[in-house]
Design a protein around this motif. Structure first.
Motif, PDB file in Angstrom:
ATOM      1  N   GLN A 156       0.852  -1.194   0.000  1.00 52.26           N
ATOM      2  CA  GLN A 156       0.000   0.000   0.000  1.00 52.26           C
ATOM      3  C   GLN A 156       0.890   1.248   0.000  1.00 52.26           C
ATOM      4  O   GLN A 156       1.163   1.836   1.045  1.00 52.26           O
ATOM      5  N   PRO A 157       1.351   1.658  -1.166  1.00 53.96           N
ATOM      6  CA  PRO A 157       2.323   2.755  -1.267  1.00 53.96           C
ATOM      7  C   PRO A 157       1.847   4.079  -0.679  1.00 53.96           C
ATOM      8  O   PRO A 157       2.677   4.935  -0.352  1.00 53.96           O
ATOM      9  N   ASN A 158       0.535   4.266  -0.531  1.00 58.65           N
ATOM     10  CA  ASN A 158       0.039   5.535   0.015  1.00 58.65           C
ATOM     11  C   ASN A 158       0.161   5.617   1.531  1.00 58.65           C
ATOM     12  O   ASN A 158      -0.025   6.690   2.113  1.00 58.65           O
ATOM     13  N   VAL A 159       0.434   4.496   2.188  1.00 58.23           N
ATOM     14  CA  VAL A 159       0.686   4.527   3.629  1.00 58.23           C
ATOM     15  C   VAL A 159       1.975   5.311   3.873  1.00 58.23           C
ATOM     16  O   VAL A 159       2.966   5.134   3.164  1.00 58.23           O
ATOM     17  N   THR A 160       1.964   6.190   4.864  1.00 59.01           N
ATOM     18  CA  THR A 160       3.137   7.008   5.180  1.00 59.01           C
ATOM     19  C   THR A 160       3.801   6.486   6.442  1.00 59.01           C
ATOM     20  O   THR A 160       3.142   6.319   7.476  1.00 59.01           O
ATOM     21  N   VAL A 161       5.111   6.220   6.354  1.00 59.75           N
ATOM     22  CA  VAL A 161       5.867   5.666   7.485  1.00 59.75           C
ATOM     23  C   VAL A 161       6.814   6.733   8.025  1.00 59.75           C
ATOM     24  O   VAL A 161       7.645   7.271   7.287  1.00 59.75           O
ATOM     25  N   TYR A 162       6.679   7.027   9.321  1.00 62.14           N
ATOM     26  CA  TYR A 162       7.573   7.953  10.009  1.00 62.14           C
ATOM     27  C   TYR A 162       8.438   7.162  10.987  1.00 62.14           C
ATOM     28  O   TYR A 162       7.922   6.402  11.808  1.00 62.14           O
ATOM     29  N   ALA A 163       9.752   7.331  10.899  1.00 67.98           N
ATOM     30  CA  ALA A 163      10.661   6.717  11.868  1.00 67.98           C
ATOM     31  C   ALA A 163      11.010   7.750  12.931  1.00 67.98           C
ATOM     32  O   ALA A 163      11.215   8.929  12.630  1.00 67.98           O
ATOM     33  N   VAL A 164      11.070   7.302  14.178  1.00 71.40           N
ATOM     34  CA  VAL A 164      11.386   8.186  15.293  1.00 71.40           C
ATOM     35  C   VAL A 164      12.888   8.126  15.569  1.00 71.40           C
ATOM     36  O   VAL A 164      13.416   7.076  15.960  1.00 71.40           O
ATOM     37  N   ASP A 165      13.576   9.206  15.316  1.00 74.04           N
ATOM     38  CA  ASP A 165      15.010   9.405  15.547  1.00 74.04           C
ATOM     39  C   ASP A 165      15.879   8.704  14.502  1.00 74.04           C
ATOM     40  O   ASP A 165      16.614   9.346  13.768  1.00 74.04           O
ATOM     41  N   VAL A 166      15.835   7.365  14.439  1.00 73.35           N
ATOM     42  CA  VAL A 166      16.590   6.591  13.444  1.00 73.35           C
ATOM     43  C   VAL A 166      15.751   5.362  13.095  1.00 73.35           C
ATOM     44  O   VAL A 166      15.195   4.731  14.001  1.00 73.35           O
ATOM     45  N   PRO A 167      15.627   4.996  11.821  1.00 72.26           N
ATOM     46  CA  PRO A 167      14.874   3.776  11.498  1.00 72.26           C
ATOM     47  C   PRO A 167      15.494   2.563  12.191  1.00 72.26           C
ATOM     48  O   PRO A 167      16.710   2.350  12.107  1.00 72.26           O
ATOM     49  N   THR A 168      14.684   1.786  12.872  1.00 70.96           N
ATOM     50  CA  THR A 168      15.207   0.610  13.556  1.00 70.96           C
ATOM     51  C   THR A 168      15.819  -0.351  12.541  1.00 70.96           C
ATOM     52  O   THR A 168      15.228  -0.660  11.513  1.00 70.96           O
ATOM     53  N   GLY A 169      17.019  -0.814  12.869  1.00 73.79           N
ATOM     54  CA  GLY A 169      17.769  -1.684  11.969  1.00 73.79           C
ATOM     55  C   GLY A 169      18.957  -0.986  11.347  1.00 73.79           C
ATOM     56  O   GLY A 169      19.819  -1.627  10.753  1.00 73.79           O
ATOM     57  N   ILE A 170      19.025   0.345  11.489  1.00 79.26           N
ATOM     58  CA  ILE A 170      20.129   1.141  10.947  1.00 79.26           C
ATOM     59  C   ILE A 170      21.030   1.598  12.090  1.00 79.26           C
ATOM     60  O   ILE A 170      20.555   2.097  13.113  1.00 79.26           O
ATOM     61  N   VAL A 171      22.338   1.434  11.911  1.00 79.76           N
ATOM     62  CA  VAL A 171      23.299   1.895  12.912  1.00 79.76           C
ATOM     63  C   VAL A 171      23.492   3.397  12.741  1.00 79.76           C
ATOM     64  O   VAL A 171      23.896   3.866  11.673  1.00 79.76           O
ATOM     65  N   ALA A 172      23.217   4.148  13.788  1.00 82.41           N
ATOM     66  CA  ALA A 172      23.202   5.611  13.691  1.00 82.41           C
ATOM     67  C   ALA A 172      24.554   6.198  13.317  1.00 82.41           C
ATOM     68  O   ALA A 172      24.627   7.241  12.666  1.00 82.41           O
ATOM     69  N   ASP A 173      25.644   5.550  13.704  1.00 81.12           N
ATOM     70  CA  ASP A 173      26.978   6.104  13.450  1.00 81.12           C
ATOM     71  C   ASP A 173      27.529   5.782  12.068  1.00 81.12           C
ATOM     72  O   ASP A 173      28.484   6.421  11.625  1.00 81.12           O
ATOM     73  N   THR A 174      26.964   4.775  11.390  1.00 78.52           N
ATOM     74  CA  THR A 174      27.570   4.326  10.137  1.00 78.52           C
ATOM     75  C   THR A 174      26.604   4.214   8.970  1.00 78.52           C
ATOM     76  O   THR A 174      27.025   4.206   7.815  1.00 78.52           O
ATOM     77  N   GLY A 175      25.311   4.081   9.240  1.00 80.47           N
ATOM     78  CA  GLY A 175      24.345   3.831   8.176  1.00 80.47           C
ATOM     79  C   GLY A 175      24.263   2.375   7.775  1.00 80.47           C
ATOM     80  O   GLY A 175      23.491   2.014   6.880  1.00 80.47           O
ATOM     81  N   ALA A 176      25.049   1.510   8.420  1.00 79.77           N
ATOM     82  CA  ALA A 176      25.013   0.082   8.098  1.00 79.77           C
ATOM     83  C   ALA A 176      23.690  -0.522   8.555  1.00 79.77           C
ATOM     84  O   ALA A 176      23.104  -0.095   9.554  1.00 79.77           O
ATOM     85  N   ARG A 177      23.225  -1.511   7.819  1.00 88.23           N
ATOM     86  CA  ARG A 177      21.985  -2.205   8.166  1.00 88.23           C
ATOM     87  C   ARG A 177      22.326  -3.516   8.850  1.00 88.23           C
ATOM     88  O   ARG A 177      23.106  -4.315   8.335  1.00 88.23           O
ATOM     89  N   LEU A 178      21.718  -3.735  10.007  1.00 85.30           N
ATOM     90  CA  LEU A 178      21.913  -4.985  10.732  1.00 85.30           C
ATOM     91  C   LEU A 178      20.680  -5.854  10.519  1.00 85.30           C
ATOM     92  O   LEU A 178      19.708  -5.766  11.261  1.00 85.30           O
ATOM     93  N   GLY A 179      20.700  -6.682   9.489  1.00 90.47           N
ATOM     94  CA  GLY A 179      19.537  -7.508   9.188  1.00 90.47           C
ATOM     95  C   GLY A 179      18.412  -6.671   8.614  1.00 90.47           C
ATOM     96  O   GLY A 179      18.620  -5.813   7.760  1.00 90.47           O
ATOM     97  N   GLU A 180      17.189  -6.906   9.106  1.00 91.90           N
ATOM     98  CA  GLU A 180      16.028  -6.149   8.633  1.00 91.90           C
ATOM     99  C   GLU A 180      16.073  -4.722   9.166  1.00 91.90           C
ATOM    100  O   GLU A 180      16.521  -4.476  10.288  1.00 91.90           O
ATOM    101  N   CYS A 181      15.591  -3.773   8.357  1.00 87.59           N
ATOM    102  CA  CYS A 181      15.486  -2.391   8.831  1.00 87.59           C
ATOM    103  C   CYS A 181      14.207  -1.767   8.298  1.00 87.59           C
ATOM    104  O   CYS A 181      13.715  -2.136   7.233  1.00 87.59           O
TER     105      CYS A 181
END
Length: 501
Positions: A156-181
């Motif tokens: 459902q592409p019209n659904v809008t997703v907001y992440a709070v602070d940093v999307p879960t699954g993303i390392v804030a210092d590097t942008g690397a993805r740890l598994g699912e994000c």
């Protein structure tokens, strides 16, 4: 004329320090409320009032990130939205999040255990699982929650997703993805901007980034920051009087082995397109009498038939289409031996040969004439640093700094949110898109930077501006055609004709 403006990107350690400074002057719950208000303002800026049948789904962890989610759930409920909050963990909330939970429940927010909720076409998802504290691959219900958010958005592409602070699954210092994000449309980040929201997998996962500083005093952080994103601001272009092509430098592109002349054609024309006075190509003898690009003669590009004397050139771009056979090896060695203070950019197969130099040979090159810019992608960077590609992907800011230090030059680590380093600071480019993931775009970038070097820009400024304009051309293409259909040479029509001061 353009001037560069740098904006600091902070590490988690920096953010924690600023956060503690805030807590010393006011209650932590008040800071949480201000964060929620910032997120609320972004959501209601997009949706001034609830649409008919619209529901806000808030997916919660258990810590402060969940507290932010619960607070914004309360504000949205008070504003007339239908709100449901889903707790991924069974254990009770901790600290301020527990107080936010009680208030949300008393306000009428529906709160229950996580399950695979159904979304309407215009629904909103607020992801408030972990934030900057995430440091391990998601598993269990957290993994299920992330997968459900992403699947819902895909279906459902019209659904809008907001992440709070940093999307879960993303390392804030590097942008690397740890598994699912979580793949967000927008990320509302607090106190200051984070490195991982602008590079690697984090760039795509974060969507549009909005910063809410919450009143934090960033002055000290700005002085100590070593990571930046940057942009250029255009000003009036000065009109020079009595000048000719000799005043704007001469770039030599060395490469074009058998079957790979296109790489040198792309690089040399790109140098001309960014304003260099003259561009020449030294290529395999097979092409000395067939100087064409897609059947069109390269009238503007000059031939270099003798590599034994390169003193006439202002900048050398060594590597596009160079190859790894005997001709490529010998050509690389000849150029290195002939260098005499010309600006030198090494790219593509040139980086392969660079990585094969002994320690003494590398030291001799650096001490005699030096390298100005290298432009590796992840695999080339791994070879240059003699490590696995996974190590590069795990921490690109560290990798690009190591490249610059080891080769004593400006390093450009190409990819989503390309990074540039002088060995101390790291700059992250914010232009560019998936259209750059096509053959030849790296050759275009090498030619652009080589063109700027020949015109007298410093290696750092040539790299920063070249990467920025390269990405901006791709963004302009995407804005016009709105699809992934770009060829490398399509970038040329979108180059800006101004140069930085």
């Amino acid at each position: 004329m353009l001037t560069r403006q740098d904006f600091p990107l902070l590490t988690v350690t920096d953010i924690r320090r600023l956060e503690q400074a805030l807590f010393e002057i006011e209650e932590s719950y008040a800071v949480m409320q201000r964060a929620a208000l910032g997120l609320f303002e972004v959501i209601t800026g997009d949706f001034p009032q609830a649409l008919p049948g619209q529901t806000v789904h808030v997916v919660l962890g258990s810590g402060n990130n969940a507290g932010d989610g619960l607070e914004v759930a309360t504000l949205l409920k008070q504003a007339g939205f239908s709100v449901i909050a889903y707790c991924v963990f069974e254990q009770p909330f901790s600290g301020d999040a527990d107080e936010a939970y009680i208030i949300a429940k008393n306000t009428g927010v529906k709160i229950g255990s996580f399950f695979s909720f159904d979304c309407g076409d215009d629904d909103i998802i607020v992801e408030a699982l972990f934030g900057i504290g995430f440091d391990r691959p998601a598993k269990g219900l957290v993994k299920v929650a992330i997968e459900h958010v992403n699947l819902t958005k895909k279906q459902q592409p019209n659904v809008t997703v907001y992440a709070v602070d940093v999307p879960t699954g993303i390392v804030a210092d590097t942008g690397a993805r740890l598994g699912e994000c979580v793949m967000a449309d927008k990320t509302v980040t607090f106190i200051a901007d984070k490195i991982g929201l602008h590079t690697s997998d984090g760039k795509g996962a974060a969507g549009k980034v909005i910063v809410k500083d919450l009143g934090a005093d960033l002055c000290h952080a700005h002085r100590s920051a070593t990571h930046f994103y940057y942009t250029y601001r255009q000003r009036e272009v000065p009109q020079h009087g009595n000048r000719h092509k000799g005043n704007f430098g001469h770039t030599l592109v060395v490469g074009g082995n058998q079957g790979m002349f296109g790489a040198t054609a792309l690089a040399s024309v790109s140098a001309l397109k960014v304003g260099v006075g003259k561009a020449s190509v030294y290529s395999h003898p097979d092409y000395h009498s067939q100087f064409h690009w897609r059947g069109t003669p390269l009238y503007e590009v000059m031939r270099c038939l003798d590599i034994s004397n390169i003193a006439a050139y202002s900048a050398i771009v060594l590597g596009p289409g160079l190859g790894r056979n005997t001709w490529g090896i010998n050509t690389f060695d000849q150029v290195i031996e002939q260098l005499n203070k010309q600006r030198l950019l090494i790219d593509a197969d040139g980086l392969y040969h660079l990585s094969n130099l002994s320690t003494n040979e590398l030291d001799g090159l650096i001490e005699s004439s030096g390298i100005d810019v290298i432009t590796p992608h992840e695999a080339e960077a791994a070879r240059l640093l003699d490590c696995r590609i996974d190590a590069i992907r795990a921490d690109k800011p560290i990798a690009v700094r190591q490249l610059a230090q080891q080769y004593r030059c400006i390093a450009v680590l190409k990819g989503a949110g390309s990074l540039i380093s002088d060995g101390e600071a790291v700059w992250i480019n914010t232009t560019g898109n998936i259209n750059l993931a096509t053959a030849g775009t790296g050759d275009v970038l090498a030619g652009m930077i080589g063109g700027y070097l020949a015109q007298g820009l410093s290696p750092l400024e040539a790299a920063l501006y070249g990467v920025y304009q390269h990405g901006l051309a791709a963004d302009t293409y995407l804005a016009k055609y709105r699809q992934k259909s770009m060829r490398a040479s399509d970038l040329w029509q979108f180059f800006h004709k101004t140069a930085p001061s």
